[in-house]
Design a protein around this motif. Structure first.
Motif, PDB file in Angstrom:
ATOM      1  N   LEU A 152       0.820  -1.206   0.000  1.00 46.51           N
ATOM      2  CA  LEU A 152       0.000   0.000   0.000  1.00 46.51           C
ATOM      3  C   LEU A 152       0.857   1.261   0.000  1.00 46.51           C
ATOM      4  O   LEU A 152       0.511   2.250  -0.643  1.00 46.51           O
ATOM      5  N   LYS A 153       2.005   1.197   0.705  1.00 42.01           N
ATOM      6  CA  LYS A 153       2.898   2.373   0.753  1.00 42.01           C
ATOM      7  C   LYS A 153       3.384   2.733  -0.646  1.00 42.01           C
ATOM      8  O   LYS A 153       3.330   3.898  -1.050  1.00 42.01           O
ATOM      9  N   TYR A 154       3.835   1.712  -1.396  1.00 40.70           N
ATOM     10  CA  TYR A 154       4.377   1.986  -2.728  1.00 40.70           C
ATOM     11  C   TYR A 154       3.291   2.325  -3.738  1.00 40.70           C
ATOM     12  O   TYR A 154       3.497   3.152  -4.627  1.00 40.70           O
ATOM     13  N   VAL A 155       2.132   1.691  -3.600  1.00 38.78           N
ATOM     14  CA  VAL A 155       1.014   2.006  -4.494  1.00 38.78           C
ATOM     15  C   VAL A 155       0.625   3.472  -4.330  1.00 38.78           C
ATOM     16  O   VAL A 155       0.449   4.208  -5.308  1.00 38.78           O
ATOM     17  N   ARG A 156       0.504   3.907  -3.090  1.00 42.55           N
ATOM     18  CA  ARG A 156       0.104   5.293  -2.823  1.00 42.55           C
ATOM     19  C   ARG A 156       1.179   6.280  -3.252  1.00 42.55           C
ATOM     20  O   ARG A 156       0.882   7.341  -3.786  1.00 42.55           O
ATOM     21  N   LEU A 157       2.443   5.908  -2.995  1.00 42.62           N
ATOM     22  CA  LEU A 157       3.559   6.765  -3.404  1.00 42.62           C
ATOM     23  C   LEU A 157       3.544   6.973  -4.916  1.00 42.62           C
ATOM     24  O   LEU A 157       3.670   8.100  -5.408  1.00 42.62           O
ATOM     25  N   LEU A 158       3.361   5.866  -5.653  1.00 42.88           N
ATOM     26  CA  LEU A 158       3.375   5.944  -7.115  1.00 42.88           C
ATOM     27  C   LEU A 158       2.113   6.606  -7.660  1.00 42.88           C
ATOM     28  O   LEU A 158       2.160   7.277  -8.694  1.00 42.88           O
ATOM     29  N   LYS A 159       0.986   6.417  -6.956  1.00 41.62           N
ATOM     30  CA  LYS A 159      -0.257   7.074  -7.373  1.00 41.62           C
ATOM     31  C   LYS A 159      -0.104   8.589  -7.354  1.00 41.62           C
ATOM     32  O   LYS A 159      -0.600   9.297  -8.231  1.00 41.62           O
ATOM     33  N   GLU A 160       0.581   9.075  -6.324  1.00 41.29           N
ATOM     34  CA  GLU A 160       0.824  10.519  -6.210  1.00 41.29           C
ATOM     35  C   GLU A 160       1.625  11.040  -7.399  1.00 41.29           C
ATOM     36  O   GLU A 160       1.492  12.196  -7.788  1.00 41.29           O
ATOM     37  N   LYS A 161       2.457  10.165  -7.970  1.00 41.64           N
ATOM     38  CA  LYS A 161       3.279  10.536  -9.123  1.00 41.64           C
ATOM     39  C   LYS A 161       2.583  10.142 -10.438  1.00 41.64           C
ATOM     40  O   LYS A 161       3.190  10.217 -11.510  1.00 41.64           O
ATOM     41  N   ASN A 162       1.327   9.674 -10.310  1.00 38.98           N
ATOM     42  CA  ASN A 162       0.523   9.245 -11.464  1.00 38.98           C
ATOM     43  C   ASN A 162       1.144   8.056 -12.201  1.00 38.98           C
ATOM     44  O   ASN A 162       1.069   7.940 -13.417  1.00 38.98           O
ATOM     45  N   VAL A 163       1.770   7.174 -11.420  1.00 40.69           N
ATOM     46  CA  VAL A 163       2.363   5.944 -11.975  1.00 40.69           C
ATOM     47  C   VAL A 163       1.458   4.776 -11.613  1.00 40.69           C
ATOM     48  O   VAL A 163       1.139   4.565 -10.438  1.00 40.69           O
ATOM     49  N   ALA A 164       1.045   4.026 -12.619  1.00 44.24           N
ATOM     50  CA  ALA A 164       0.155   2.882 -12.400  1.00 44.24           C
ATOM     51  C   ALA A 164       0.975   1.614 -12.161  1.00 44.24           C
ATOM     52  O   ALA A 164       2.096   1.478 -12.651  1.00 44.24           O
ATOM     53  N   ILE A 165       0.400   0.680 -11.388  1.00 48.41           N
ATOM     54  CA  ILE A 165       0.972  -0.673 -11.270  1.00 48.41           C
ATOM     55  C   ILE A 165      -0.075  -1.635 -11.806  1.00 48.41           C
ATOM     56  O   ILE A 165      -1.235  -1.622 -11.369  1.00 48.41           O
ATOM     57  N   MET A 166       0.324  -2.455 -12.763  1.00 44.48           N
ATOM     58  CA  MET A 166      -0.584  -3.442 -13.344  1.00 44.48           C
ATOM     59  C   MET A 166      -0.191  -4.831 -12.833  1.00 44.48           C
ATOM     60  O   MET A 166       0.915  -5.305 -13.081  1.00 44.48           O
ATOM     61  N   PHE A 167      -1.105  -5.455 -12.070  1.00 50.17           N
ATOM     62  CA  PHE A 167      -0.889  -6.826 -11.595  1.00 50.17           C
ATOM     63  C   PHE A 167      -1.610  -7.759 -12.544  1.00 50.17           C
ATOM     64  O   PHE A 167      -2.849  -7.787 -12.591  1.00 50.17           O
ATOM     65  N   GLU A 168      -0.841  -8.544 -13.318  1.00 47.09           N
ATOM     66  CA  GLU A 168      -1.427  -9.374 -14.385  1.00 47.09           C
ATOM     67  C   GLU A 168      -2.394 -10.434 -13.849  1.00 47.09           C
ATOM     68  O   GLU A 168      -3.522 -10.554 -14.316  1.00 47.09           O
ATOM     69  N   LYS A 169      -1.939 -11.194 -12.872  1.00 44.86           N
ATOM     70  CA  LYS A 169      -2.736 -12.325 -12.367  1.00 44.86           C
ATOM     71  C   LYS A 169      -4.070 -11.860 -11.798  1.00 44.86           C
ATOM     72  O   LYS A 169      -5.122 -12.458 -12.051  1.00 44.86           O
ATOM     73  N   GLU A 170      -4.047 -10.785 -11.005  1.00 43.91           N
ATOM     74  CA  GLU A 170      -5.257 -10.291 -10.356  1.00 43.91           C
ATOM     75  C   GLU A 170      -6.056  -9.319 -11.249  1.00 43.91           C
ATOM     76  O   GLU A 170      -7.157  -8.912 -10.891  1.00 43.91           O
ATOM     77  N   ASN A 171      -5.455  -8.964 -12.403  1.00 47.42           N
ATOM     78  CA  ASN A 171      -6.078  -8.029 -13.344  1.00 47.42           C
ATOM     79  C   ASN A 171      -6.436  -6.706 -12.660  1.00 47.42           C
ATOM     80  O   ASN A 171      -7.579  -6.243 -12.726  1.00 47.42           O
ATOM     81  N   ILE A 172      -5.469  -6.142 -11.954  1.00 44.81           N
ATOM     82  CA  ILE A 172      -5.678  -4.887 -11.224  1.00 44.81           C
ATOM     83  C   ILE A 172      -4.768  -3.810 -11.804  1.00 44.81           C
ATOM     84  O   ILE A 172      -3.576  -4.024 -11.981  1.00 44.81           O
ATOM     85  N   ASN A 173      -5.370  -2.660 -12.066  1.00 43.34           N
ATOM     86  CA  ASN A 173      -4.609  -1.458 -12.391  1.00 43.34           C
ATOM     87  C   ASN A 173      -4.832  -0.498 -11.230  1.00 43.34           C
ATOM     88  O   ASN A 173      -5.962  -0.101 -10.953  1.00 43.34           O
ATOM     89  N   THR A 174      -3.749  -0.140 -10.547  1.00 38.03           N
ATOM     90  CA  THR A 174      -3.894   0.630  -9.297  1.00 38.03           C
ATOM     91  C   THR A 174      -4.425   2.046  -9.507  1.00 38.03           C
ATOM     92  O   THR A 174      -4.813   2.696  -8.540  1.00 38.03           O
ATOM     93  N   LEU A 175      -4.421   2.524 -10.742  1.00 41.04           N
ATOM     94  CA  LEU A 175      -4.944   3.869 -10.981  1.00 41.04           C
ATOM     95  C   LEU A 175      -6.458   3.863 -11.223  1.00 41.04           C
ATOM     96  O   LEU A 175      -7.078   4.919 -11.283  1.00 41.04           O
ATOM     97  N   THR A 176      -7.049   2.680 -11.387  1.00 37.20           N
ATOM     98  CA  THR A 176      -8.499   2.615 -11.572  1.00 37.20           C
ATOM     99  C   THR A 176      -9.191   2.835 -10.234  1.00 37.20           C
ATOM    100  O   THR A 176      -8.601   2.667  -9.168  1.00 37.20           O
TER     101      THR A 176
END
Length: 280
Positions: A94-118
């Motif tokens: 969660l720390k890194y997801v939020r840090l990257l969200k602030e910089k408008n950087v998405a993380i795509m997790f293939e297996k779970e089909n999650i894009n953290t910016l959605t």
């Protein structure tokens, strides 16, 4: 090309087995081919760490390099196989997801089909990263159980060596180092005679005797540690400390929270039982 999405891939192999290394190489190839099929994507780099625990991120050099590059504005999206390949620590995830969200950087997790910016990405992430953390806990419990079985059999676990003994990693046994053993005997004799740990430490420094780490500067705490060490009377007490949890890997002194294993006559003593007990 305008509006190119700068993409990075991250992959972690948790063991150093050949099978996992092959998997690691195939994943690198997978990400290269994946980015090539997307003309709007531009591959920045493939970041990969081998044979490092997933429960902590601070030792993963490429992971940290990737995060730094993302924060520096070099990456728009990070692709990774799954949450457990990224990190197994809920708080870190969660720390890194939020840090990257602030910089408008998405993380795509293939297996779970999650894009953290959605919109619903973070809610899913909380649930799935919690599950990933739970996966690491039974593994840690199995390791702990295995170590306890070794302790019961009298095998040395986590032995870092001590002054007066040489350790053989093949036979997992210790034998007397006579030169160092003389220092141990000096310490016990002086202590039983009435000299305090501070005085003995000063004497050892003045005489030029070396500690286990090769220093001629002795401390009161070093002398006290030797006097309290049951190994010098040929016994072995294991389980003096324990790991609190699989995430922080923090160790505490065992004050009864875990089982301890005491073995008499485990190896050749430097100090007699009588001398040891008098010192205590």
């Amino acid at each position: 090309m305008e509006n190119q999405l700068r993409v990075a891939a991250y992959w972690r192999v948790s063991t150093d087995s050949e099978e996992q290394k092959t998997s690691y190489q195939s994943q690198v190839l997978h990400y290269k081919q994946l980015v090539e099929t997307k003309p709007e994507w531009d591959l920045v780099d493939i970041y990969a760490d081998e044979a490092i625990s997933g429960t902590q991120t601070n030792k993963r050099m490429d992971f940290q390099r990737m995060i730094n590059d993302a924060v520096d504005g070099k990456i728009d999206m990070i692709i990774t196989k799954s949450i457990s390949r990224f990190t197994r620590n809920t708080l870190d995830t969660l720390k890194y997801v939020r840090l990257l969200k602030e910089k408008n950087v998405a993380i795509m997790f293939e297996k779970e089909n999650i894009n953290t910016l959605t919109m619903n990405g973070e809610m899913l992430l909380v649930i799935l990263s919690s599950l990933a953390q739970q996966e690491s806990e039974p593994i840690s419990a199995n390791v702990t159980l295995g170590l306890e079985m070794k302790m019961k059999r009298g095998e040395m676990v986590g032995y870092n060596g001590c002054l007066g003994y040489d350790y053989d990693p093949e036979t997992k046994s210790i034998s007397i180092n006579e030169e160092e053993a003389e220092i141990v005997r000096y310490i016990f004799n002086r202590y039983v005679e009435g000299a305090g740990c501070f005085v003995i430490a000063k004497e050892l420094s003045k005489l030029g005797y070396k500690t286990r780490k090769g220093s001629t500067r002795w401390h009161e705490s070093t002398v006290r540690g030797i006097i309290k060490n049951e190994k010098y009377k040929g016994a072995l007490l294991q389980g003096k400390t324990f790991t609190v949890d699989p995430i922080t890997h923090r160790r505490l002194d065992n004050m009864g929270e875990r089982e301890q294993f005491y073995i008499k006559n485990n190896h050749e003593p430097i100090i007699s039982d009588e001398m040891f007990e008098r010192a205590q």
